[in-house]
Design an enzyme around this catalytic site. Structure first.
Site, PDB file in Angstrom:
ATOM      1  N   ALA A 359       0.814  -1.222   0.000  1.00  0.00           N
ATOM      2  CA  ALA A 359       0.000   0.000   0.000  1.00  0.00           C
ATOM      3  C   ALA A 359       0.845   1.268   0.000  1.00  0.00           C
ATOM      4  CB  ALA A 359      -0.928  -0.001   1.222  1.00  0.00           C
ATOM      5  N   ILE A 401      -1.867  -2.157  -4.128  1.00  0.00           N
ATOM      6  CA  ILE A 401      -2.972  -1.202  -4.144  1.00  0.00           C
ATOM      7  C   ILE A 401      -2.712  -0.192  -5.247  1.00  0.00           C
ATOM      8  CG2 ILE A 401      -4.317   0.456  -2.815  1.00  0.00           C
ATOM      9  CD1 ILE A 401      -4.314  -2.424  -1.716  1.00  0.00           C
ATOM     10  N   LYS A 405      -6.401   6.615 -11.136  1.00  0.00           N
ATOM     11  CA  LYS A 405      -5.584   7.605 -11.846  1.00  0.00           C
ATOM     12  C   LYS A 405      -4.555   6.952 -12.759  1.00  0.00           C
ATOM     13  CE  LYS A 405      -6.223  11.169  -8.338  1.00  0.00           C
ATOM     14  NZ  LYS A 405      -7.333  10.480  -7.701  1.00  0.00           N
ATOM     15  N   LYS A 417       1.904   4.810 -11.199  1.00  0.00           N
ATOM     16  CA  LYS A 417       1.110   3.693 -10.677  1.00  0.00           C
ATOM     17  C   LYS A 417       0.755   2.707 -11.789  1.00  0.00           C
ATOM     18  CE  LYS A 417      -0.338   3.236  -6.959  1.00  0.00           C
ATOM     19  NZ  LYS A 417       0.241   2.487  -5.819  1.00  0.00           N
ATOM     20  N   ASN A 442     -10.995   7.232  -5.144  1.00  0.00           N
ATOM     21  CA  ASN A 442     -10.694   7.917  -3.899  1.00  0.00           C
ATOM     22  C   ASN A 442     -11.385   7.249  -2.716  1.00  0.00           C
ATOM     23  OD1 ASN A 442      -9.403  10.708  -4.883  1.00  0.00           O
ATOM     24  ND2 ASN A 442     -11.047  10.129  -6.271  1.00  0.00           N
ATOM     25  N   LEU A 444     -12.840   8.048   1.160  1.00  0.00           N
ATOM     26  CA  LEU A 444     -13.225   9.123   2.075  1.00  0.00           C
ATOM     27  C   LEU A 444     -12.430   9.023   3.373  1.00  0.00           C
ATOM     28  CD1 LEU A 444     -17.084   8.995   1.608  1.00  0.00           C
ATOM     29  CD2 LEU A 444     -15.586  10.854   0.924  1.00  0.00           C
TER      30      LEU A 444
END
Length: 636
Positions: A359, A401, A405, A417, A442, A444
């Protein structure tokens, strides 16, 4: 209804006082030796006396006053009403020929004033005592008379009855209305919330429906907020992975709740099959996604967890949190930089993790746009270091992960990425380790999301800054994303890029307005919303897939597999070798990534500014393109 009941009680109490006073007056006047003739006389006149007194009391408004706030004005009202009624009774008895001692009306007048005044004073004292107790006891209303509401009610009654008083439930199921649960009534449906809070002096509302969807929850929260009560909400089902409900889980309503999605259905047996009893390493373990992965994995009883991260404070915090909660497995906090190849190899040789969740990454788009060399070192070569170490020691599963994008990237961060995805794909055929990536939008509440920034801007009084009024993003909550990552890991056969169903994209400006309203303020009036224009590397719409990719469905309704082309190993290794040369300028790095990724649309420099301007000006005329992905509609 409640006010009518109070008034009726006052009338009955006054009637009793008025009926007793003549006989008390006779007893006092004759010192207990009352003539039978006088007793019979007052018994005959008693109905008229009661009617006259109560009628005059009503005319003087003695039953329309809030006696809990009684003062000298109310005492004057009592004296006036008793005096007038006494005069009327005296005249009536005199006209009808009643022969009574002259002192009886005076004694009766005084007694009625004293007893009425005492009764009203008792009401005020009683209210004062109750109010002083209520300062420490909060009247609570629960929305939802289901299983979760029942658990919360039981906990309030058993453990918090000295600080909270449950006055009732609200539930839209008409069958439940007027029935009782744990001794309190279901008082109505959601339309009755405002009435119930006033009638029962509610101070706190608990929304206890974990399965409730975002739109319905939004409506309920708006209705609750209008009452001025404190509003608490139970987390959604995706946050209650173990299914347990507790009063300690209640929290203030936040944006995550208003955007609540359908609960995630997990195959816990499948997930436990590759995590329970295993040595699990998480890179970026102190970050938003990494730390939540650690929490979710810990629930599945691994043999050992290695928490790897560069920031010592964040690693310390997740380490302490897990140690305070779990004692059945080993926890190893490790401070390391994934860019340090020899350090990463040493860690993998020491712990030999069987499952790796990668991650760690640089995620801030504008920062990486200005420093592409750092994005390349961390996101590309950091991933390569960790993946190669996992392959070398023979880890069973490696999950990276990724991000939306990485699709048709316009930013350095997105491009790096996507290259990292290519590295993970290429690693799959080089050993027994199953390599896969999970791509989503995204989350939150993460450190890099707009929500913490918006909250800080609101706290300062505004303005909230948004790049464009039409900007949209896909959003998930952190628990939902991490649970789906764990589920995807159980499906990995090697070489996949999993794509999570992110639902519908959300306008950033709508999220900002919701946050302002949750803070008790009005958008545009209390807090200004200011548009600043797209930043380098940003685009108005994110995509989860390219038009060429498409997906295959999996056995999970929210997880898909992208149909990606086979990685050209030779070309990838050649490009990585060129990228690894440290003397490259930022523009040279970007040009190299353009060669690796034909879909990379550069937004740096003058050309990038022109492209962003064209995108902003064309947005009003641009219909949202839709790519149907199994059951997912991806809007770009």
């Amino acid at each position: 209804m409640r006010r009518k009941m109070v008034s009726l009680c006052l009338v009955l109490m006054d009637a009793a006082i008025v009926a007793l006073v003549p006989f008390i007056a006779l007893y006092l006047r004759f010192e207990g030796l009352v003539n039978k003739r006088y007793l019979e006389l007052f018994i005959n006149y008693l109905p008229e006396i009661i009617v006259i007194r109560l009628a005059v009391f009503y005319m003087f408004g003695l039953y329309q006053r809030l006696w809990r706030y009684a003062s000298i004005h109310e005492l004057i009202g009592i004296i006036s009403a008793v005096t007038i009624s006494s005069i009327i009774i005296g005249v009536y008895m005199n006209v009808t020929g009643a022969d009574i001692p002259r002192s009886i009306p005076v004694i009766s007048w005084l007694l009625v004033i004293l007893l009425l005044g005492a009764s009203r004073l008792f009401i005020r004292v009683l209210h004062f005592v109750r109010h002083s107790r209520q300062d420490q006891v909060t009247n609570v209303l629960i929305v939802g008379a289901g299983d979760a509401g029942a658990v919360i009610a039981r906990e309030i009654n058993q453990r918090y009855n000295n600080t909270k008083r449950l006055i009732g439930f609200i539930d839209d199921d008409a069958y439940k209305h007027n029935q009782r649960l744990y001794g309190v009534k279901i008082l109505g449906n959601c339309r009755d919330i405002a009435r119930v809070t006033v009638e029962y002096q509610v101070k706190e509302i608990i929304i206890a429906i974990p399965s409730l969807g975002g739109p319905k929850l939004r409506d309920i929260v708006k209705g609750c907020k209008k009452t001025g009560c404190a509003v608490k909400v139970l987390p959604g089902l995706y946050e209650l992975m173990d299914g347990k409900v507790s009063l300690n889980q209640l929290r203030d309503v936040d944006l995550e709740d208003l955007l609540r999605r359908d609960p995630v259905k997990l195959d816990l047996e499948e997930i436990a099959g590759y995590l329970t009893g295993k040595r699990v390493l998480v890179t970026g373990a102190g970050g938003s996604i990494g730390s939540e992965l650690c929490r979710q994995i810990a629930k599945l009883s691994p043999n050992q967890m290695i928490l790897l991260g560069k920031g010592e404070n964040s690693i310390y915090e997740i380490d302490r949190e897990l140690r305070d909660t779990y004692s059945t497995f080993k926890i190893e906090p490790v401070i390391a930089d994934i860019r340090d190849e020899s350090r990463i190899n040493h860690i993998f040789d020491r712990f030999k993790p069987q499952v790796v969740f990668h991650a760690a990454a640089h995620k801030h788009v504008p920062l990486m746009e200005a420093q592409p060399d750092e994005a390349v070192r961390n996101n590309i070569f950091g991933t390569k270091n960790v993946a190669e170490a996992a392959r070398r020691i023979g880890s069973e599963t490696f999950i990276m992960i990724s991000t939306d994008k990485a699709v048709n990237p316009t930013s350095v961060m997105g491009a790096t990425k996507r290259v990292a995805e290519l590295i993970v794909q290429s690693m799959n055929s080089k050993g027994k380790t199953k390599f896969a990536a999970v791509r989503f939008g995204n989350v939150l509440g993460s450190r890099g999301s707009v929500i913490p920034l918006f909250k800080k801007q609101i706290a300062k009084g505004g303005p909230i800054t948004i790049t464009h009024p039409e900007m949209k993003r896909y959003f998930m909550t952190i628990p939902e994303a991490t649970q789906l990552v764990l589920q995807a890991g159980s499906m990995a056969n090697g070489g996949e890029v999993f794509v999570l169903d992110m639902g519908e994209p959300v306008k950033i400006v709508d999220m900002a307005k919701d946050l302002i309203e949750l803070s008790g303020l009005q958008p545009g009036k209390d807090i200004e919303i200011r548009f600043t224009g797209l930043r380098p590397g940003e685009k108005l719409f994110e995509e989860l897939l390219t038009a060429e990719e498409g997906t295959n469905s999996t056995c999970h309704e929210k997880i898909y597999v992208a149909n990606l082309k086979q990685v050209d190993e030779g070309q990838l290794q050649k490009a990585l070798a060129l990228l690894q040369i440290r003397e490259r300028t930022p523009d040279e790095i970007v040009r190299l990534m353009e060669e690796i990724l034909p879909s990379y649309r550069v937004t740096r420099g003058k050309v990038g500014q022109e492209r962003r301007g064209a995108e902003e000006s064309a947005v009003e005329d641009r219909p949202a393109s839709k790519i149907v992905v199994g059951q997912v509609v991806v809007e770009g």
